[in-house]
Scaffold this motif. Structure first.
Motif, PDB file in Angstrom:
ATOM      1  N   PHE A 182       0.825  -1.279   0.143  1.00 36.61           N
ATOM      2  CA  PHE A 182       0.164  -0.196  -0.043  1.00 36.61           C
ATOM      3  C   PHE A 182       0.869   1.293   0.125  1.00 36.61           C
ATOM      4  O   PHE A 182       1.757   1.630   0.851  1.00 36.61           O
ATOM      5  CB  PHE A 182      -0.952  -0.092   1.345  1.00 36.61           C
ATOM      6  CG  PHE A 182      -1.880  -1.042   1.239  1.00 36.61           C
ATOM      7  CD1 PHE A 182      -2.940  -0.956   0.328  1.00 36.61           C
ATOM      8  CD2 PHE A 182      -1.510  -2.036   2.299  1.00 36.61           C
ATOM      9  CE1 PHE A 182      -3.660  -2.236   0.297  1.00 36.61           C
ATOM     10  CE2 PHE A 182      -2.508  -3.011   2.158  1.00 36.61           C
ATOM     11  CZ  PHE A 182      -3.686  -3.313   1.246  1.00 36.61           C
ATOM     12  N   GLU A 183       0.605   2.358  -0.998  1.00 36.42           N
ATOM     13  CA  GLU A 183       1.161   3.564  -0.959  1.00 36.42           C
ATOM     14  C   GLU A 183       0.018   4.424  -0.161  1.00 36.42           C
ATOM     15  O   GLU A 183      -1.136   4.035  -0.122  1.00 36.42           O
ATOM     16  CB  GLU A 183       1.376   4.024  -2.349  1.00 36.42           C
ATOM     17  CG  GLU A 183       2.336   3.278  -2.967  1.00 36.42           C
ATOM     18  CD  GLU A 183       1.790   2.900  -4.253  1.00 36.42           C
ATOM     19  OE1 GLU A 183       0.538   3.402  -4.838  1.00 36.42           O
ATOM     20  OE2 GLU A 183       2.443   2.215  -5.175  1.00 36.42           O
ATOM     21  N   ASP A 202       5.128   1.964  -1.963  1.00 37.68           N
ATOM     22  CA  ASP A 202       4.814   0.368  -1.298  1.00 37.68           C
ATOM     23  C   ASP A 202       5.907  -0.163  -0.774  1.00 37.68           C
ATOM     24  O   ASP A 202       5.909  -0.790   0.148  1.00 37.68           O
ATOM     25  CB  ASP A 202       4.376  -0.518  -2.477  1.00 37.68           C
ATOM     26  CG  ASP A 202       5.273  -0.736  -3.575  1.00 37.68           C
ATOM     27  OD1 ASP A 202       6.189   0.084  -3.668  1.00 37.68           O
ATOM     28  OD2 ASP A 202       4.996  -1.568  -4.117  1.00 37.68           O
ATOM     29  N   ALA A 203       7.107   0.597  -0.777  1.00 43.24           N
ATOM     30  CA  ALA A 203       8.300   0.202  -0.228  1.00 43.24           C
ATOM     31  C   ALA A 203       9.134   0.872   0.816  1.00 43.24           C
ATOM     32  O   ALA A 203       9.687   0.689   1.684  1.00 43.24           O
ATOM     33  CB  ALA A 203       9.502  -0.084  -1.105  1.00 43.24           C
ATOM     34  N   ALA A 223      11.865   4.907   6.285  1.00 44.63           N
ATOM     35  CA  ALA A 223      12.073   3.416   6.524  1.00 44.63           C
ATOM     36  C   ALA A 223      11.862   2.500   5.104  1.00 44.63           C
ATOM     37  O   ALA A 223      10.727   2.948   4.611  1.00 44.63           O
ATOM     38  CB  ALA A 223      11.421   2.886   7.707  1.00 44.63           C
ATOM     39  N   TYR A 224      12.488   1.626   4.842  1.00 41.01           N
ATOM     40  CA  TYR A 224      12.223   0.662   3.870  1.00 41.01           C
ATOM     41  C   TYR A 224      11.357  -0.622   4.414  1.00 41.01           C
ATOM     42  O   TYR A 224      11.733  -1.087   5.693  1.00 41.01           O
ATOM     43  CB  TYR A 224      13.504   0.109   3.419  1.00 41.01           C
ATOM     44  CG  TYR A 224      13.180  -0.910   2.197  1.00 41.01           C
ATOM     45  CD1 TYR A 224      12.843  -0.607   1.008  1.00 41.01           C
ATOM     46  CD2 TYR A 224      13.376  -2.355   2.518  1.00 41.01           C
ATOM     47  CE1 TYR A 224      12.717  -1.440   0.177  1.00 41.01           C
ATOM     48  CE2 TYR A 224      13.193  -3.441   1.442  1.00 41.01           C
ATOM     49  CZ  TYR A 224      12.712  -3.002   0.149  1.00 41.01           C
ATOM     50  OH  TYR A 224      12.433  -3.840  -0.626  1.00 41.01           O
ATOM     51  N   VAL A 225      10.384  -0.624   3.854  1.00 44.96           N
ATOM     52  CA  VAL A 225       9.169  -1.640   4.243  1.00 44.96           C
ATOM     53  C   VAL A 225       8.885  -2.739   3.331  1.00 44.96           C
ATOM     54  O   VAL A 225       8.551  -2.514   2.289  1.00 44.96           O
ATOM     55  CB  VAL A 225       7.793  -0.809   4.707  1.00 44.96           C
ATOM     56  CG1 VAL A 225       6.943  -1.766   5.343  1.00 44.96           C
ATOM     57  CG2 VAL A 225       8.218   0.181   5.783  1.00 44.96           C
ATOM     58  N   ILE A 226       8.908  -3.889   3.880  1.00 43.13           N
ATOM     59  CA  ILE A 226       8.192  -4.965   2.953  1.00 43.13           C
ATOM     60  C   ILE A 226       6.905  -5.550   3.526  1.00 43.13           C
ATOM     61  O   ILE A 226       6.742  -6.265   4.156  1.00 43.13           O
ATOM     62  CB  ILE A 226       9.028  -6.367   2.907  1.00 43.13           C
ATOM     63  CG1 ILE A 226      10.809  -5.783   2.691  1.00 43.13           C
ATOM     64  CG2 ILE A 226       8.762  -7.523   2.096  1.00 43.13           C
ATOM     65  CD1 ILE A 226      11.766  -6.958   2.972  1.00 43.13           C
ATOM     66  N   ASP A 227       5.850  -4.544   2.908  1.00 43.98           N
ATOM     67  CA  ASP A 227       4.586  -4.722   3.452  1.00 43.98           C
ATOM     68  C   ASP A 227       3.660  -5.804   2.476  1.00 43.98           C
ATOM     69  O   ASP A 227       2.411  -5.660   2.423  1.00 43.98           O
ATOM     70  CB  ASP A 227       3.913  -3.592   3.488  1.00 43.98           C
ATOM     71  CG  ASP A 227       3.765  -2.608   2.226  1.00 43.98           C
ATOM     72  OD1 ASP A 227       4.046  -3.180   1.262  1.00 43.98           O
ATOM     73  OD2 ASP A 227       3.016  -2.003   2.372  1.00 43.98           O
ATOM     74  N   TRP A 262       3.430 -10.399   7.743  1.00 41.13           N
ATOM     75  CA  TRP A 262       4.635 -10.162   8.768  1.00 41.13           C
ATOM     76  C   TRP A 262       5.289  -9.138   7.924  1.00 41.13           C
ATOM     77  O   TRP A 262       5.739  -9.202   6.769  1.00 41.13           O
ATOM     78  CB  TRP A 262       5.607 -11.193   8.979  1.00 41.13           C
ATOM     79  CG  TRP A 262       4.798 -12.270   9.855  1.00 41.13           C
ATOM     80  CD1 TRP A 262       4.388 -13.352   9.674  1.00 41.13           C
ATOM     81  CD2 TRP A 262       4.916 -12.390  11.387  1.00 41.13           C
ATOM     82  NE1 TRP A 262       4.153 -14.129  10.568  1.00 41.13           N
ATOM     83  CE2 TRP A 262       4.352 -13.185  11.982  1.00 41.13           C
ATOM     84  CE3 TRP A 262       5.535 -11.190  12.281  1.00 41.13           C
ATOM     85  CZ2 TRP A 262       4.198 -13.377  13.040  1.00 41.13           C
ATOM     86  CZ3 TRP A 262       5.223 -11.675  13.605  1.00 41.13           C
ATOM     87  CH2 TRP A 262       4.622 -12.697  14.060  1.00 41.13           C
ATOM     88  N   VAL A 263       5.306  -7.626   8.638  1.00 39.18           N
ATOM     89  CA  VAL A 263       6.000  -6.639   7.866  1.00 39.18           C
ATOM     90  C   VAL A 263       7.186  -6.085   8.709  1.00 39.18           C
ATOM     91  O   VAL A 263       7.280  -5.390   9.606  1.00 39.18           O
ATOM     92  CB  VAL A 263       4.892  -5.442   7.766  1.00 39.18           C
ATOM     93  CG1 VAL A 263       5.419  -4.477   7.130  1.00 39.18           C
ATOM     94  CG2 VAL A 263       3.591  -5.821   7.324  1.00 39.18           C
TER      95      VAL A 263
END
Length: 183
Positions: free
Chosen positions: A28-29, A64-65, A92-96, A100-101
């Protein structure tokens, strides 16, 4: 007999295809996260006393990242009559795309070490020690739904020398919960 084995083979192939089919993944953005954390805090200096701390955080999904982050935190170190306050911002770099994120980021901010014991008089330490710092937040959240997540958050902060003597670094390890909206 031939029909039965062909039917079994077809059923097995369909079951295998269903098991191996990719599940839906959402990234998600423009998603907002607002939450609170509580947990362990540690100053890295000689007379270090562990403490308990907490934080409030707000993040916004730039892509999204990548998320933009702001955070307010505090910690009390009763054994050393010391309190630590901070405000920081970063990304932050996020793997969503998973339930589990995991995330890791970079932040900068202003911090204040507040002495609660006698201070400020001649020969005693200053009551406040403002410092700037650079920190690396990291953690993992579990998305229970599109509206709520909980997880573990850590943050290592390297403190730049201030006016007085203060700690050189700071580490927190918190459990956290957050509300999500805007996807």
């Amino acid at each position: 007999m031939r029909r039965t084995s062909a039917a079994l083979l077809t059923a097995a192939a369909l079951a295998l295809a269903a098991l191996l089919a990719p599940s839906r993944a959402d990234a998600f953005e423009r998603q907002w996260h607002a939450g609170a954390s509580i947990g362990y805090a540690m100053l890295a200096d000689s007379g270090t006393y562990p403490g308990i701390g907490g934080s409030l955080h707000l993040s916004y999904g730039l892509t999204d990242a990548f998320n933009a982050l702001v955070e307010l935190n505090t910690a009390s170190h009763p054994g050393g009559d010391f309190m630590f306050l901070g405000a920081s911002a970063g990304a932050a770099y996020v793997i969503d795309i998973l339930q589990w994120v995991p995330y890791v980021g970079l932040m900068t901010g202003a911090y204040d070490g507040v002495r609660l014991a006698p201070c400020g008089a001649y020969g005693e330490p200053d009551c406040h020690n403002p410092q700037f710092g650079v920190s690396v937040p990291f953690g993992i959240d579990y998305a229970f739904s599109r509206d709520f997540a909980a997880g573990f958050a850590g943050k290592y902060t390297l403190l730049l020398p201030g006016e007085g003597e203060g700690p050189g670094s700071y580490l927190t390890a918190f459990v956290r919960a957050e509300f999500l909206w805007g996807y």
